[in-house]
Design an enzyme around this catalytic site. Structure first.
Site, PDB file in Angstrom:
ATOM      1  N   ASP A 196       0.738   3.686 -10.686  1.00 15.27           N
ATOM      2  CA  ASP A 196       0.639   2.156  -9.550  1.00 15.27           C
ATOM      3  C   ASP A 196       1.395   1.179 -11.035  1.00 15.27           C
ATOM      4  O   ASP A 196       0.224   0.517 -11.450  1.00 15.27           O
ATOM      5  CB  ASP A 196      -0.350   1.891  -8.647  1.00 15.27           C
ATOM      6  CG  ASP A 196       0.120   0.668  -7.923  1.00 15.27           C
ATOM      7  OD1 ASP A 196       1.014  -0.311  -8.263  1.00 15.27           O
ATOM      8  OD2 ASP A 196      -0.734   0.867  -6.992  1.00 15.27           O
ATOM      9  N   LYS A 222       4.609  -8.537  -4.790  1.00 19.25           N
ATOM     10  CA  LYS A 222       3.661  -9.273  -5.635  1.00 19.25           C
ATOM     11  C   LYS A 222       4.748  -9.719  -6.795  1.00 19.25           C
ATOM     12  O   LYS A 222       5.668 -10.112  -6.451  1.00 19.25           O
ATOM     13  CB  LYS A 222       2.843  -7.825  -6.343  1.00 19.25           C
ATOM     14  CG  LYS A 222       1.766  -7.025  -5.805  1.00 19.25           C
ATOM     15  CD  LYS A 222       1.167  -8.322  -4.536  1.00 19.25           C
ATOM     16  CE  LYS A 222       0.141  -7.921  -3.575  1.00 19.25           C
ATOM     17  NZ  LYS A 222       0.355  -6.319  -2.404  1.00 19.25           N
ATOM     18  N   ARG A 226      20.655   3.215   7.364  1.00 19.92           N
ATOM     19  CA  ARG A 226      18.878   3.949   7.603  1.00 19.92           C
ATOM     20  C   ARG A 226      19.312   5.083   6.218  1.00 19.92           C
ATOM     21  O   ARG A 226      17.721   4.509   5.435  1.00 19.92           O
ATOM     22  CB  ARG A 226      18.754   4.442   8.420  1.00 19.92           C
ATOM     23  CG  ARG A 226      17.588   5.375   8.408  1.00 19.92           C
ATOM     24  CD  ARG A 226      16.719   5.752   9.529  1.00 19.92           C
ATOM     25  NE  ARG A 226      17.700   7.167  10.057  1.00 19.92           N
ATOM     26  CZ  ARG A 226      18.220   8.552   9.879  1.00 19.92           C
ATOM     27  NH1 ARG A 226      17.031   8.494   8.871  1.00 19.92           N
ATOM     28  NH2 ARG A 226      19.207   8.749  10.453  1.00 19.92           N
ATOM     29  N   TYR A 230      -6.128   0.279  -5.741  1.00 19.36           N
ATOM     30  CA  TYR A 230      -5.444  -0.439  -3.772  1.00 19.36           C
ATOM     31  C   TYR A 230      -6.613  -0.103  -2.902  1.00 19.36           C
ATOM     32  O   TYR A 230      -6.069   1.623  -2.489  1.00 19.36           O
ATOM     33  CB  TYR A 230      -3.483  -0.557  -4.329  1.00 19.36           C
ATOM     34  CG  TYR A 230      -4.017  -1.154  -3.163  1.00 19.36           C
ATOM     35  CD1 TYR A 230      -3.876  -2.252  -2.244  1.00 19.36           C
ATOM     36  CD2 TYR A 230      -2.711  -0.524  -2.121  1.00 19.36           C
ATOM     37  CE1 TYR A 230      -4.274  -3.583  -1.351  1.00 19.36           C
ATOM     38  CE2 TYR A 230      -3.028  -1.260  -0.261  1.00 19.36           C
ATOM     39  CZ  TYR A 230      -3.590  -2.532  -0.247  1.00 19.36           C
ATOM     40  OH  TYR A 230      -3.156  -3.181   0.899  1.00 19.36           O
TER      41      TYR A 230
END
Length: 396
Positions: free
Chosen positions: A191, A216, A66, A118
């Site tokens: 971003d 992307k 994890r 976004y």
């Protein structure tokens, strides 16, 4: 825990030798050779738990899947190299990466985000900032005077920018925004999904953190959902983000990380071809009789062109939007008539995508109703233009 520290072996490029380009290093995923098989592709590590030493320690550096994974480290190391960062962290999605940054803030912190960004993150901020006692302002980030006026020295802790900004492709001056943020005592996070590290490296321009929706163009094949953060320094804030990823279980799965490393090896070729296609389409659509406007920072008459030319290298990215003459009805009809372009959400894949964004984003979108968002792929640009041209003419 180490971030972006991929397993090393004697066959990796010698740091004392020539300084190889990022293009070459990425093409070989940093050149690591598997020490067991001598394979030129690193193995996929899927184990969820690891054997303790006789003294109850973990000399391997791995204890449980994890918080950490060897295959994840491989991809993180390539991204860190591309962004010129000391560390990177992979997440299960771009949203997981972005929200981890905001979650690392303290209650009462003031944050500034762009009006054009976004839509999923904007919606999350609108809903979650009040619940987390974050003081949130949205600002037109292409207006440095507006950013300067919104900053609260000693109170603002994070300035989040997106450049180019989805879906209008507005451009923010990263270096100038970093200076303003730092003067106020805030961090600057960028971003850079629509730019990719091939075209923009925000950390070298003064940013503190860079984020990508790796779904992307970093992956580029529409078969992995992932997000990544890279940092300018591994300080306490970065360690807090790493702890959030570990505690929330937001790490990327090893198979997805394996596919992402595969894709990063061809990133430069794809990004350059897709950027060239976007630029050619923007030029040809600029004077199209059924296009009212083209939004693309690579066009000389675009409001963000001068800033973009100063901070982007080798092209202006793979994303553009068009405003269709005839309004919303003609825009939707155009999208319905394409054959080669795919009507689908997302961006950055090798296949070209088209989408009517206002329908997706809802009534609070800054997106005009006549706008179509275009993600240029790697197809022949003449084919892409011919398909879009025929659709535009048929819709009118």
């Amino acid at each position: 825990m180490r971030q972006s520290d991929a397993p090393k072996d004697e066959a990796a490029p010698d740091a004392s030798g020539p300084a190889f380009t990022k293009r070459s290093l990425a093409a070989q995923a940093l050149g690591r050779i598997d020490p067991v098989t001598k394979g030129v592709v690193a193995p996929l590590h899927v184990a969820t738990t690891f054997l303790r030493d006789s003294d109850n320690g973990y000399s391997s550096g791995f204890s449980y899947a994890r918080p950490d994974n060897a295959t994840v480290r491989e991809a993180e190391a390539v991204v860190a190299m591309l962004e010129e960062a000391p560390a990177a962290l992979l997440f299960g999605s771009g949203m997981a990466a972005a929200t981890a940054v905001f979650s690392a803030l303290e209650p009462g912190d003031h944050v500034i985000a762009p009006r054009v960004m976004y839509w999923g993150l904007r919606r999350w901020l609108q809903a979650e900032a009040p619940r987390r006692s974050l003081d949130l302002d949205f600002v037109a980030m292409d207006d440095l005077d507006a950013l300067r006026a919104a900053l609260r020295p000693g109170k603002t802790r994070l300035v989040w920018i997106e450049t180019p900004g989805n879906p209008l492709w507005t451009v923010t001056d990263i270096a100038a925004a970093a200076r303003l943020a730092h003067a106020a005592g805030a961090r600057l996070a960028v971003d850079s999904t629509a730019a990719s590290p091939v075209h923009t490296r925000p950390l070298t321009l003064g940013a503190d953190i860079v984020m990508h929706s790796a779904t992307k163009i970093l992956n580029g094949h529409s078969d992995v959902v992932a997000g990544v953060l890279a940092t300018a320094k591994t300080d306490g804030f970065w360690e807090r983000i790493a702890a959030i990823r570990s505690g929330s279980g937001a790490i990327l799965g090893p198979f997805e990380a394996y596919l992402l490393t595969r894709s990063l090896r061809s990133l430069h070729l794809r990004a350059e071809r897709q950027s060239a296609n976007a630029a050619a389409l923007a030029r040809r659509l600029h004077d199209h009789p059924h296009v009212a406007a083209v939004l693309y920072p690579g066009l000389p008459d675009d409001p963000g062109h001068a800033v973009a030319a100063g901070q982007m290298e080798g092209g202006f990215g793979f994303m553009l939007s068009i405003r269709v003459a005839g309004g919303e009805e003609a825009a939707i009809a155009t999208a319905a008539r394409v054959r080669l372009w795919k009507r689908a959400t997302s961006l950055g894949g090798v296949e070209s995508l088209i989408e009517h964004r206002a329908s997706v984003e809802g009534p609070d979108t800054p997106c005009p109703p006549d706008l179509l968002r275009l993600s240029a792929g790697i197809e022949e640009v003449d084919d892409l233009f011919a398909d879009l041209d025929a659709a535009l003419r048929a819709a009118h």
